[in-house]
Design an enzyme around this catalytic site. Structure first.
Site, short mmCIF file in Angstrom:
data_model
loop_
_atom_site.label_atom_id
_atom_site.label_comp_id
_atom_site.label_asym_id
_atom_site.label_seq_id
_atom_site.Cartn_x
_atom_site.Cartn_y
_atom_site.Cartn_z
N ASN A 81 1.18 -1.00 -0.15
CA ASN A 81 0.02 0.07 0.56
C ASN A 81 0.82 1.38 -0.12
O ASN A 81 1.17 2.04 1.68
CB ASN A 81 -0.64 -0.36 1.12
CG ASN A 81 -1.45 1.55 1.36
OD1 ASN A 81 -1.83 1.95 0.42
ND2 ASN A 81 -2.05 0.90 2.71
N LYS B 208 -0.14 4.17 -0.34
CA LYS B 208 -1.02 5.59 0.41
C LYS B 208 -0.49 6.82 -0.87
O LYS B 208 -0.56 6.78 -2.15
CB LYS B 208 0.24 5.63 1.69
CG LYS B 208 -0.16 4.77 2.62
CD LYS B 208 -0.19 4.42 3.30
CE LYS B 208 -0.14 2.97 4.98
NZ LYS B 208 -0.36 3.29 6.36
N HIS C 278 -9.76 1.54 5.11
CA HIS C 278 -8.13 1.78 5.26
C HIS C 278 -8.67 1.98 6.58
O HIS C 278 -9.22 3.80 6.70
CB HIS C 278 -7.17 2.11 4.37
CG HIS C 278 -6.39 2.40 5.11
ND1 HIS C 278 -5.84 2.93 6.10
CD2 HIS C 278 -5.11 1.53 5.42
CE1 HIS C 278 -4.13 3.00 6.54
NE2 HIS C 278 -3.96 1.73 6.19
N GLU D 59 -6.91 5.01 8.25
CA GLU D 59 -6.44 6.35 7.61
C GLU D 59 -8.04 6.75 7.02
O GLU D 59 -7.75 8.90 7.18
CB GLU D 59 -5.36 6.93 6.77
CG GLU D 59 -3.92 6.21 7.60
CD GLU D 59 -2.55 5.85 6.99
OE1 GLU D 59 -3.10 5.62 5.48
OE2 GLU D 59 -2.23 4.59 7.27
N GLU E 98 -6.34 -4.66 10.80
CA GLU E 98 -4.82 -3.86 10.98
C GLU E 98 -5.13 -3.11 11.86
O GLU E 98 -5.49 -2.02 11.77
CB GLU E 98 -4.97 -2.78 9.40
CG GLU E 98 -4.60 -2.82 8.45
CD GLU E 98 -4.19 -2.69 7.26
OE1 GLU E 98 -2.72 -2.25 6.70
OE2 GLU E 98 -4.28 -1.53 6.96
N GLY F 74 2.01 2.70 11.03
CA GLY F 74 3.06 3.40 10.64
C GLY F 74 3.65 3.77 11.60
O GLY F 74 4.57 4.72 11.78
N SER G 266 3.95 -1.59 10.47
CA SER G 266 4.03 -2.11 10.87
C SER G 266 5.33 -3.08 10.07
O SER G 266 5.85 -3.76 11.11
CB SER G 266 4.48 -1.81 12.16
OG SER G 266 4.44 -0.34 12.95
#
Ligand code: PGA
Length: 260
Positions: A13, A15, A99, A101, A172, A178, A218
């Site tokens: 991904n 991003k 996701h 985010e 996730e 991250g 991560s």
């Protein structure tokens, strides 16, 4: 997992990263490396604008291309949106939905994601539905409850043994994305096993066994193998470590080794 039942799936991904000039080069390197890993399914999720470039770079290699999102509608007056049929038209095979985010920054709800998921399946894309708890939810011991709500909410409206289609689930945990703080293999397995049980109750044992459940947050070349040894971890959704060919291909090679 047992590779006889499911094939490992490793998704990069990207991003909101990579200019067009970099995207083609990275995708070409990944495609070349992935040829040495035929047992592992590899997918790249570049930003929309780079989809045609990446598609061209991976042509004939077996590497798939994913959108990072897709609209709940097919066509029409929805400024700024990109639809599942458009992604399919551009050569995408997969699409990431929900996701964290997007849930956090754009307020995407489970109800909206259920519509997006159905639109993706109708366009013959393989959706990757992301679920996962925030740190405060884990600290309160509510991680499975949160995962259940997001999973069943996002899969709302799908029925029968074939309802899931080629959907994959990505667990996730938000606190691991991250941050460099990866879930332990035991924490991952707890959530993955729980997700598989829910899928079984809802869609039956055959569909639940065929569905890939990816871990994300991560993942790197050092920790991926210990995650992949878990019974219900069928691959990885990789962010930061997918931005360099070397680290991403080391992760792909770890899956390939495990599948051997
Ligand atoms: P990360 O991101 O690997 O950089 O933690 C994973 C993701 O958000 O999919």
């Amino acid at each position: 997992m047992s590779p006889s039942v499911r094939r490992y799936l490793i998704v990069g991904n990207w991003k909101m990263n990579k200019r067009l000039a970099e995207a083609g080069g990275l995708a070409a390197q990944v495609a070349q490396g992935a040829r040495r890993c035929p047992r592992t399914e590899v997918v790249l999720a570049p930003p929309y604008l780079a989809v045609p470039t990446v598609r061209e770079a991976v042509k004939g290699s077996g590497v798939g291309v994913a959108g990072q999102d897709a609209s709940w509608e097919e066509w029409g007056a929805f400024t700024g949106e990109v639809s599942a049929p458009m992604l399919r038209d551009a050569g995408c095979t997969h699409v990431i939905l929900g996701h964290s985010e997007r849930r956090i920054h754009l307020g995407e709800s489970d109800a909206l994601l259920a519509r997006k998921l159905r639109a993706a399946l109708a366009a013959e894309l393989a959706p990757i539905l992301c679920v996962g708890e925030r740190l405060e939810e884990r600290r309160a011991g509510r991680q499975l409850e949160v995962v259940e709500g997001q999973l069943l909410g996002g899969l709302e409206g799908l029925a029968g043994a074939d309802g899931l289609g080629r959907t994959a689930i990505a667990y996730e945990p938000v606190w691991a994305i991250g941050t460099g703080e990866v879930a332990t293999p035991e924490q991952a397995q707890e959530a993955h096993g729980f997700i598989r049980r829910l899928l079984k109750e809802r869609f039956g044992p055959a569909a639940a066994e065929a569905t890939r459940i990816l871990y994300g947050g991560s993942v790197n070349p050092e920790n991926v193998s210990s995650l992949l040894t878990q019974a219900d971890v069928d691959g990885a959704l990789v962010g930061g470590a997918s931005l360099k060919a070397e680290s991403f291909l080391t992760i792909v090679a770890a899956a390939e080794k495990q599948a051997a």
